[in-house]
Design an enzyme around this catalytic site. Sequence first.
Site, PDB file in Angstrom:
ATOM      1  N   ASP A  56       0.818  -1.202   0.000  1.00 47.74           N
ATOM      2  CA  ASP A  56       0.000   0.000   0.000  1.00 47.74           C
ATOM      3  C   ASP A  56       0.862   1.266   0.000  1.00 47.74           C
ATOM      4  OD1 ASP A  56      -2.741   1.175   0.417  1.00 47.74           O
ATOM      5  OD2 ASP A  56      -1.686   2.035   2.122  1.00 47.74           O
ATOM      6  N   THR A  89      -3.204   5.501  -4.151  1.00 42.64           N
ATOM      7  CA  THR A  89      -2.109   6.272  -3.538  1.00 42.64           C
ATOM      8  C   THR A  89      -0.802   6.097  -4.303  1.00 42.64           C
ATOM      9  OG1 THR A  89      -1.685   4.447  -2.009  1.00 42.64           O
ATOM     10  CG2 THR A  89      -3.106   6.204  -1.239  1.00 42.64           C
ATOM     11  N   THR A  90      -0.542   4.884  -4.783  1.00 47.45           N
ATOM     12  CA  THR A  90       0.696   4.667  -5.529  1.00 47.45           C
ATOM     13  C   THR A  90       0.634   5.420  -6.854  1.00 47.45           C
ATOM     14  OG1 THR A  90       0.675   2.454  -4.586  1.00 47.45           O
ATOM     15  CG2 THR A  90       2.305   2.890  -6.289  1.00 47.45           C
ATOM     16  N   ASP A 381      -9.251  -0.358   1.906  1.00 44.78           N
ATOM     17  CA  ASP A 381      -9.215   0.309   0.601  1.00 44.78           C
ATOM     18  C   ASP A 381     -10.428  -0.080  -0.237  1.00 44.78           C
ATOM     19  OD1 ASP A 381      -6.839   1.439   1.285  1.00 44.78           O
ATOM     20  OD2 ASP A 381      -5.657   0.558  -0.343  1.00 44.78           O
TER      21      ASP A 381
HETATM   22  P1  ADP Z   1      -2.749   2.244  -6.142  1.00 41.74           P
HETATM   23  O1  ADP Z   1      -2.116   2.467  -4.821  1.00 41.74           O
HETATM   24  O2  ADP Z   1      -2.493   3.383  -7.070  1.00 41.74           O
HETATM   25  O3  ADP Z   1      -4.177   1.873  -6.055  1.00 41.74           O
HETATM   26  P2  ADP Z   1      -2.327  -0.479  -6.971  1.00 41.74           P
HETATM   27  O4  ADP Z   1      -1.108  -1.269  -6.711  1.00 41.74           O
HETATM   28  O5  ADP Z   1      -3.544  -0.824  -6.206  1.00 41.74           O
HETATM   29  O6  ADP Z   1      -1.952   1.026  -6.784  1.00 41.74           O
HETATM   30  O7  ADP Z   1      -2.632  -0.586  -8.531  1.00 41.74           O
HETATM   31  C1  ADP Z   1      -3.743   0.046  -9.097  1.00 41.74           C
HETATM   32  C2  ADP Z   1      -3.745  -0.130 -10.593  1.00 41.74           C
HETATM   33  O8  ADP Z   1      -3.806  -1.513 -10.963  1.00 41.74           O
HETATM   34  C3  ADP Z   1      -4.949   0.549 -11.219  1.00 41.74           C
HETATM   35  O9  ADP Z   1      -4.534   1.282 -12.332  1.00 41.74           O
HETATM   36  C4  ADP Z   1      -5.824  -0.635 -11.618  1.00 41.74           C
HETATM   37  O10 ADP Z   1      -6.654  -0.343 -12.726  1.00 41.74           O
HETATM   38  C5  ADP Z   1      -4.790  -1.664 -11.961  1.00 41.74           C
HETATM   39  N1  ADP Z   1      -5.314  -3.038 -11.954  1.00 41.74           N
HETATM   40  C6  ADP Z   1      -6.076  -3.643 -11.010  1.00 41.74           C
HETATM   41  N2  ADP Z   1      -6.359  -4.919 -11.384  1.00 41.74           N
HETATM   42  C7  ADP Z   1      -5.777  -5.119 -12.584  1.00 41.74           C
HETATM   43  C8  ADP Z   1      -5.708  -6.220 -13.504  1.00 41.74           C
HETATM   44  N3  ADP Z   1      -6.311  -7.377 -13.256  1.00 41.74           N
HETATM   45  N4  ADP Z   1      -4.998  -6.037 -14.648  1.00 41.74           N
HETATM   46  C9  ADP Z   1      -4.374  -4.869 -14.893  1.00 41.74           C
HETATM   47  N5  ADP Z   1      -4.402  -3.812 -14.095  1.00 41.74           N
HETATM   48  C10 ADP Z   1      -5.096  -3.922 -12.939  1.00 41.74           C
HETATM   49 MG    MG Z   2      -5.002   0.203  -5.121  1.00 43.80          MG
END
Ligand code: ADP
Ligand code: MG
Length: 514
Positions: A56, A89-90, A381
């Site tokens: 996270d 957040t990332t 989240d």
């Molecule tokens: P953040 O802290 O920004 O939420 P995450 O590590 O949760 O970072 O990654 C979020 C990103 O991953 C988003 O752009 C979301 O659309 C993408 N995402 C989630 N599931 C998938 C998937 N199955 N395939 C590709 N991208 C995905």
């Molecule tokens: Mg996320």
Amino acid sequence: MFILSEDSQRTQGRDAQSSNIMAGKAVAESVRTTLGPRGMDKMLVDSGGDVVITNDGATILNKMDIEHPAAQMIVEVADSQEEEVGDGTTTAAVLAGNLLGEAEDLIEQDVHATTIVEGYHEAAEIALEAIAEQVDEADVDDEILQQVAESSMTGKGTGGLTATSLAETVVEAIRHVETDSGVARDNVTVHTQIGASSNATELVPGIIVDEEPVHDAMPAEVKDASIAILDVELDVRTGDVDAEYAIDSIDQLNAAIDAEEGELKGYAETVADSGADVVFTTEDVADRVATALANEGILVFEGLGDSDAREVASATGARRVGALEDLEDEDLGSADRIHTETFGDDDLAFVEGGAAAETVTVFVRGGTEHVVDELERAIEDALDVVATALESGEVVPGAGATEIAIADKIRQEAAGIEGRKQLAVTSFADAIDVVPRTLAANTGQDPIDALVDLRAAHESEGRAGLITSGDEVSIDDPFDNGVVDPADVKREAIESATEAATMIARIDDVIAAE
Ligand code: ADP
Ligand code: MG
């Protein structure tokens, strides 16, 4: 003439700009590899040796003990993202870092900071329009909400099967606290308990407190419970000083014992007379009082923390009472069922179906402390994004598709923007590209190839993301693959990253007092 103390440090002009930008970029860089479904985790060890393993962004940045003021501003981007929408957040931190990186190049090309700021703000406006264009036409129903929950949890150590059932639990929880005036997100709490597989995570229709009955003979379950909450110590009144009684006959001793017994029984009777069959007190209960209460069939919990007492009160409608003689019928709350259960070394009390508020608890199970802690963050989240998506009714394609659409629209509109500002607007689009590029890199793809393919697919299909499903990575429509993010998560990321990057870029003088 000196106006600053000898100890203060001052950096000016380009030096100030580039050191701030470098610090901001470095922080954003530190979370880059955690982005997306194949993002890696970080292990953070604090000075006391405590370990946190997490994916996270906000948690990582907050645990990193960052001192540089410009770097601290990127942490604030993640914090405000977490606070406003609970996810992304990332993405926001990576975006802010890359906006700074692009700003650095522009400064080197002699584009003035104010031009960069103007260009970035214009580009951010275009980005918001692009997000609006990407919003799904379909109504946000349970299926979409589950996809939102699952997309936010992928890559969070939840595993395949578990993610689907967790997503169902999350949506059920949010639906439960949905009201005419919105989602009462605060009425969903998360309680973690080590000892079973994460598949055992379930929704409890009420609240959970870490409490055990004060006496073994008390009932383990009370249905249609009437609840009293006391801030009263149930013990024999003792004087302020150590009093010594001169007892010189058996009769006197018996009389003293009787008086004490009477007082103790009196407590139990007062409670029983009030009609309460479950008592929570923030103070202690003496053993003999506990026995008397157990004899009356009353379930009693002692030493309740203040926040637990408030939670029980708000769920059941009970009013806290400071003196036993004040306890009246109208102070009692009610609940469909109160029961206690033992999990390993821990005893928990479940307060279900409280009369006053529709509260629910996601009862998170997992094998170890690190597992349940990370699961708790993922579920918090997911609860936030589902609440956000349900309230706004707007979702956009994930997997980089929205970012590809944003960058494309910005580049198209940049053509009509005059002067050097155009450079800044185009740079903004380049910074946005880093999100799909990073998703590609983190899934082991070549970022440049992926970007080219995504743009081509976006051109022909209008929606194209880099979908990760099991071991497969493919370019496809995220809506067809259930990869969905709330529109507000994307908006907030654009706005907070733009704000931080432009603020840092504008600084040309850093004066630090020692
Ligand atoms: P953040 O802290 O920004 O939420 P995450 O590590 O949760 O970072 O990654 C979020 C990103 O991953 C988003 O752009 C979301 O659309 C993408 N995402 C989630 N599931 C998938 C998937 N199955 N395939 C590709 N991208 C995905
Ligand atoms: Mg996320």
